[in-house]
Design an enzyme around this catalytic site. Sequence first.
Site, PDB file in Angstrom:
ATOM      1  N   ILE A  73       0.841  -1.305  -0.054  1.00 35.30           N
ATOM      2  CA  ILE A  73       0.179   0.001   0.029  1.00 35.30           C
ATOM      3  C   ILE A  73       0.850   1.165   0.022  1.00 35.30           C
ATOM      4  CG2 ILE A  73      -2.085  -1.069   0.910  1.00 35.30           C
ATOM      5  CD1 ILE A  73      -1.284  -0.017   3.640  1.00 35.30           C
ATOM      6  N   GLU A  74       2.017   1.176   0.313  1.00 35.54           N
ATOM      7  CA  GLU A  74       3.176   2.112   0.175  1.00 35.54           C
ATOM      8  C   GLU A  74       3.242   2.558  -1.434  1.00 35.54           C
ATOM      9  OE1 GLU A  74       4.644   0.025   3.890  1.00 35.54           O
ATOM     10  OE2 GLU A  74       3.445  -0.391   1.813  1.00 35.54           O
ATOM     11  N   LYS A  99      -5.888   0.030   5.015  1.00 34.39           N
ATOM     12  CA  LYS A  99      -6.195  -1.165   4.952  1.00 34.39           C
ATOM     13  C   LYS A  99      -6.795  -2.042   6.167  1.00 34.39           C
ATOM     14  CE  LYS A  99      -3.906  -5.107   2.560  1.00 34.39           C
ATOM     15  NZ  LYS A  99      -2.453  -5.544   2.141  1.00 34.39           N
TER      16      LYS A  99
END
Length: 300
Positions: A73-74, A99
């Site tokens: 998700i970075e 998330k």
Amino acid sequence: MSDLIRLLGVSARGRHGVLDAEKRDGQDFVVDVVMEVDLAPAGRTDELDRTVNYAEVAADVVEVITGEPYDLIEKVAAVIADRVLARPLIAAVEVTVHKPQAPVGVPFGDVQVVVRRGRDAPVVIALGANLPTGDGIAPGATLLAAAERLRELPGLTEVSLSPIFGSAPVGGPEQPDYVNAVATARTTLAPSALLAALHGIEADFGRVREVRWGARTLDLDLVQYGDPRPDAPATSAVVTSDHPHLMLPHPRAHERAFVLRPWLALDPEATLRLGERSVAVRDAIRDVADQEIHELEGGA
């Protein structure tokens, strides 16, 4: 304090994660976007095109969430930040990706990744004048004084000024010859904020906008904002805009020897974005070889 637009809780289902099940089944993601924008023009005019359309930003966020799957998700946050920062009114952005269904393995409330991106971009500014100021400053001296104002401008650094050239007017009414120069610099300002600052400097030197392409005490054009190379990072990538208030890159720069000659003298490796491609200034200048321009001794 900077003006902010906060777009919070944009949600969609995506397939981001390192596990096969995450890629296969997907899960819900929630994104917050905080944008640093000068909202004074929108507040003054009540015009949508003077601010950021957050519906379009929300659509971009959903497109990234539901699009190509990433392991981290970075990465999702970075891609969203880059897309948001492509908008010329935005000075900086903070993106938070939540998330909440992450496979952590223990009870938890949320997982968040936060990325912040600000601008650090090269810029090219064309300077021109052909009238003395109200207090009698000659055009050549005006360009030198304007360059000093650029060096003092908050958010603008590494200002370098080309030699000063003389040129015949191109278009417009009959008027005196011009003196011209180009400055290069780096900036953390949004393109719209930088252009507004340039207009402020023009006004301080007595610039009026009564006749199109008419004589003037000082003209400061934002020729190019950002690095036109395809591998430039998003924080310094070239910005394109066809809005009447902010045309980037300058639509006629490649046709003007009084921009190209000083620019090339300052930076022999200069490159200009032209449509979807980049052109070396040394090549572009061949198409304007017939335009009258000459370097002035001592900047006078």
